[in-house]
Design a protein around this motif. Structure first.
Motif, PDB file in Angstrom:
ATOM      1  N   LEU A 238      11.593  10.227   5.177  1.00  0.00           N
ATOM      2  CA  LEU A 238      10.167  10.031   5.415  1.00  0.00           C
ATOM      3  C   LEU A 238       9.484   9.492   4.152  1.00  0.00           C
ATOM      4  N   CYS A 239       8.464   8.648   4.347  1.00  0.00           N
ATOM      5  CA  CYS A 239       7.774   8.010   3.218  1.00  0.00           C
ATOM      6  C   CYS A 239       8.820   7.300   2.358  1.00  0.00           C
ATOM      7  N   ALA A 240       9.623   6.441   3.004  1.00  0.00           N
ATOM      8  CA  ALA A 240      10.906   5.990   2.462  1.00  0.00           C
ATOM      9  C   ALA A 240      10.813   4.920   1.389  1.00  0.00           C
ATOM     10  N   ALA A 241       9.849   4.008   1.467  1.00  0.00           N
ATOM     11  CA  ALA A 241       9.808   2.907   0.515  1.00  0.00           C
ATOM     12  C   ALA A 241       9.574   3.429  -0.906  1.00  0.00           C
ATOM     13  N   ALA A 258      14.602   5.472   8.436  1.00  0.00           N
ATOM     14  CA  ALA A 258      13.674   5.457   7.303  1.00  0.00           C
ATOM     15  C   ALA A 258      12.282   5.098   7.801  1.00  0.00           C
ATOM     16  N   VAL A 259      11.303   5.932   7.479  1.00  0.00           N
ATOM     17  CA  VAL A 259       9.946   5.752   7.980  1.00  0.00           C
ATOM     18  C   VAL A 259       8.995   5.572   6.801  1.00  0.00           C
ATOM     19  N   ASP A 260       8.149   4.566   6.888  1.00  0.00           N
ATOM     20  CA  ASP A 260       7.123   4.375   5.859  1.00  0.00           C
ATOM     21  C   ASP A 260       5.902   3.746   6.504  1.00  0.00           C
ATOM     22  N   ILE A 261       4.740   4.071   5.969  1.00  0.00           N
ATOM     23  CA  ILE A 261       3.499   3.593   6.564  1.00  0.00           C
ATOM     24  C   ILE A 261       3.252   2.116   6.293  1.00  0.00           C
ATOM     25  N   ALA A 262       3.879   1.587   5.227  1.00  0.00           N
ATOM     26  CA  ALA A 262       3.588   0.219   4.791  1.00  0.00           C
ATOM     27  C   ALA A 262       4.685  -0.737   5.237  1.00  0.00           C
ATOM     28  N   GLU A 263       4.369  -1.576   6.195  1.00  0.00           N
ATOM     29  CA  GLU A 263       5.326  -2.580   6.669  1.00  0.00           C
ATOM     30  C   GLU A 263       5.764  -3.498   5.530  1.00  0.00           C
ATOM     31  N   PRO A 304       4.193  11.572  -0.583  1.00  0.00           N
ATOM     32  CA  PRO A 304       3.157  10.895  -1.378  1.00  0.00           C
ATOM     33  C   PRO A 304       2.506  11.911  -2.311  1.00  0.00           C
ATOM     34  N   CYS A 305       2.269  11.509  -3.553  1.00  0.00           N
ATOM     35  CA  CYS A 305       1.743  12.473  -4.524  1.00  0.00           C
ATOM     36  C   CYS A 305       0.966  11.739  -5.604  1.00  0.00           C
ATOM     37  N   SER A 306       0.512  12.475  -6.588  1.00  0.00           N
ATOM     38  CA  SER A 306      -0.224  11.892  -7.703  1.00  0.00           C
ATOM     39  C   SER A 306       0.647  10.985  -8.551  1.00  0.00           C
ATOM     40  N   ALA A 307       1.979  11.156  -8.472  1.00  0.00           N
ATOM     41  CA  ALA A 307       2.952  10.351  -9.233  1.00  0.00           C
ATOM     42  C   ALA A 307       2.859  10.562 -10.735  1.00  0.00           C
ATOM     43  N   THR A 308       2.311  11.696 -11.161  1.00  0.00           N
ATOM     44  CA  THR A 308       2.225  11.939 -12.597  1.00  0.00           C
ATOM     45  C   THR A 308       3.590  12.111 -13.240  1.00  0.00           C
ATOM     46  N   GLY A 309       4.620  12.388 -12.431  1.00  0.00           N
ATOM     47  CA  GLY A 309       5.950  12.541 -12.990  1.00  0.00           C
ATOM     48  C   GLY A 309       6.575  11.246 -13.461  1.00  0.00           C
ATOM     49  N   ILE A 310       6.056  10.106 -13.014  1.00  0.00           N
ATOM     50  CA  ILE A 310       6.619   8.821 -13.429  1.00  0.00           C
ATOM     51  C   ILE A 310       5.707   8.122 -14.443  1.00  0.00           C
TER      52      ILE A 310
END
Length: 423
Positions: A238-241, A258-263, A304-310
């Motif tokens: 889920l949220c694969a891309a 694999a599922v993602d909201i963005a084509e 999906p998250c804040s992505a502060t880890g990257i």
């Protein structure tokens, strides 16, 4: 009136200014800002604009300290003069641009503004031997959050981690070829199926890229799929891309949806699957509304998250991930986790991961879920499933931090938990 001609190289600096404005004033990711700001630029100028913007964001707090120390009245945060000074200073102090070139290409950015002020402040700082500290300072609010959550050693490690671009990690389609690819690529391996190369590697030009022997994926990001083991049926990603985990699952033998909201993001995943010779069913859908036809043997939620880890790869997140954004993504994670839990067959596994250093998106999220779902239990992660030097917590979950693997390139920050649905 004679037309005014900008010095050569000004276009890249104008683009960098627009990127910084997109990140700092509108909260956009650096890539989104560059997509618009870089239109019409040559590849070289586009790369330079990205380098200037990214390095400015790495050192933003320290650049502002220099500027504030050289001005009688503090410039507003969104003033063009401050942006122009940041851009000139980061070039002179970090990117090796001669000071005269740095200021000549920055002054046109304040047309109609205080050019004399910018020139004077920059000149005073250069004559005074201005320098940046050995390590960048984190934004104060970020440092305070991480100090409370993870301690001083982690904050210090985060400063060291963001000081320079990180190494390039490759995930191999066939872990059995690890020694071969380490030798061919001249890298190191921290666990089977992984090769680490120095920062700046020209990825498309490397052996093995065209034939799909590997793909780029941070080592910490691979752990969630490694914990799922060899393919034993159907798996939902889920949220694969952008798709690194989808390819891992397929390479391990899972039958993957694999599922993602963005084509648009799935287009890149489809290209990578073709390059690597791997297969998966791709679905463009919002997982807060979509549902599968039948439960799966395994469900992976890289939420999906804040992505502060990257942050070390994307320094813009430190300036975009404000408390409101963190709360919003935490609410979205709770919705996805609650729905996706019902898509795991009895006896199947659920892996939850976020590339966030915020406990509300990791530990807090899972605690809330487990308090509401007694049909799931934590399946403890063991040390033999992880790179040497990375250890799970006593409760069987994993929190990767920039303190880990300090001598071999460090890790992105993730929270990962593996759950089993009761039969």
């Amino acid at each position: 009136m004679r037309p005014r001609f900008d010095p050569v190289g000004t276009a890249a600096r104008r683009a960098a200014l627009r990127v910084l404005d997109a990140v700092l004033r509108r909260g956009q990711p650096i890539e989104a800002g560059l997509a618009r700001a870089g239109e019409g630029l040559s590849p070289a100028d586009r790369g330079l604009a990205h380098a200037i913007a990214a390095e400015t964001l790495r050192w933003l707090a320290d650049l502002d300290t220099l500027i504030d120390g050289a001005t009688r009245q503090r410039l507003p945060d969104d003033a063009k003069a401050r942006f122009a000074l940041r851009i000139a200073l980061v070039q002179a102090l970090r990117l090796g641009t001669p000071p005269h070139a740095a200021i000549a290409t920055a002054l046109p950015l304040v047309d109609g503004g205080p050019r004399k002020l910018v020139h004077g402040v920059f000149g005073a700082l250069m004559r005074g031997g201005a320098a940046l500290p050995d390590l960048p300072s984190l934004p104060p609010e970020v440092a305070a959050r991480w100090l409370a959550a993870h301690g001083q050693a982690m904050v210090d490690a985060a400063r060291a981690a963001i000081a320079a671009p990180p190494p390039v990690d490759l995930t191999l389609a066939d872990p059995g070829t690890t020694a071969e690819w380490v030798e061919r690529l001249g890298g190191i391996s921290l666990m089977p199926g992984h090769v680490r190369l120095p920062a700046g590697a020209d990825v498309p030009a490397l052996p093995g890229f065209a034939e799909g022997a590997w793909w780029v994926q941070d080592l910490a990001a691979t752990i969630a799929v490694r914990l799922m083991g060899a393919g034993a049926g159907t798996a939902l990603d889920l949220c694969a891309a952008p798709g690194g985990k989808t390819m891992q699952l397929a390479a391990a033998g899972w039958s993957v949806t694999a599922v993602d909201i963005a084509e648009q993001r799935l287009i890149r995943l489809r290209e990578n699957l073709s390059r690597t010779g791997l297969s998966a069913e791709l679905v463009a859908a919002d997982v807060t509304r979509w549902r599968p036809d039948a439960p799966a043997d395994a469900v992976l939620i890289d939420a999906p998250c804040s992505a502060t880890g990257i942050f070390r790869r994307h320094p813009d997140v430190l300036h975009r991930a404000h408390p409101r954004l963190i709360d919003e993504t935490a609410a979205l994670q709770a919705t996805i986790l609650s729905r996706a839990a019902d898509w795991v067959r009895p006896g199947g596994q659920l892996v939850y991961a976020v590339c966030s250093l915020e406990p509300v998106e990791g530990e807090g999220q899972l605690a809330t879920f487990l308090s509401a779902r007694d049909d799931f239990v934590v399946e403890p992660i063991t040390g033999d499933q992880l790179p040497a030097g990375v250890t799970p917590r006593d409760d069987g979950k994993l929190r990767t931090l920039p303190t880990m693997l300090a001598d071999s390139g460090r890790l992105d920050g993730f929270f990962i938990a593996r759950l089993r649905r009761r039969p």
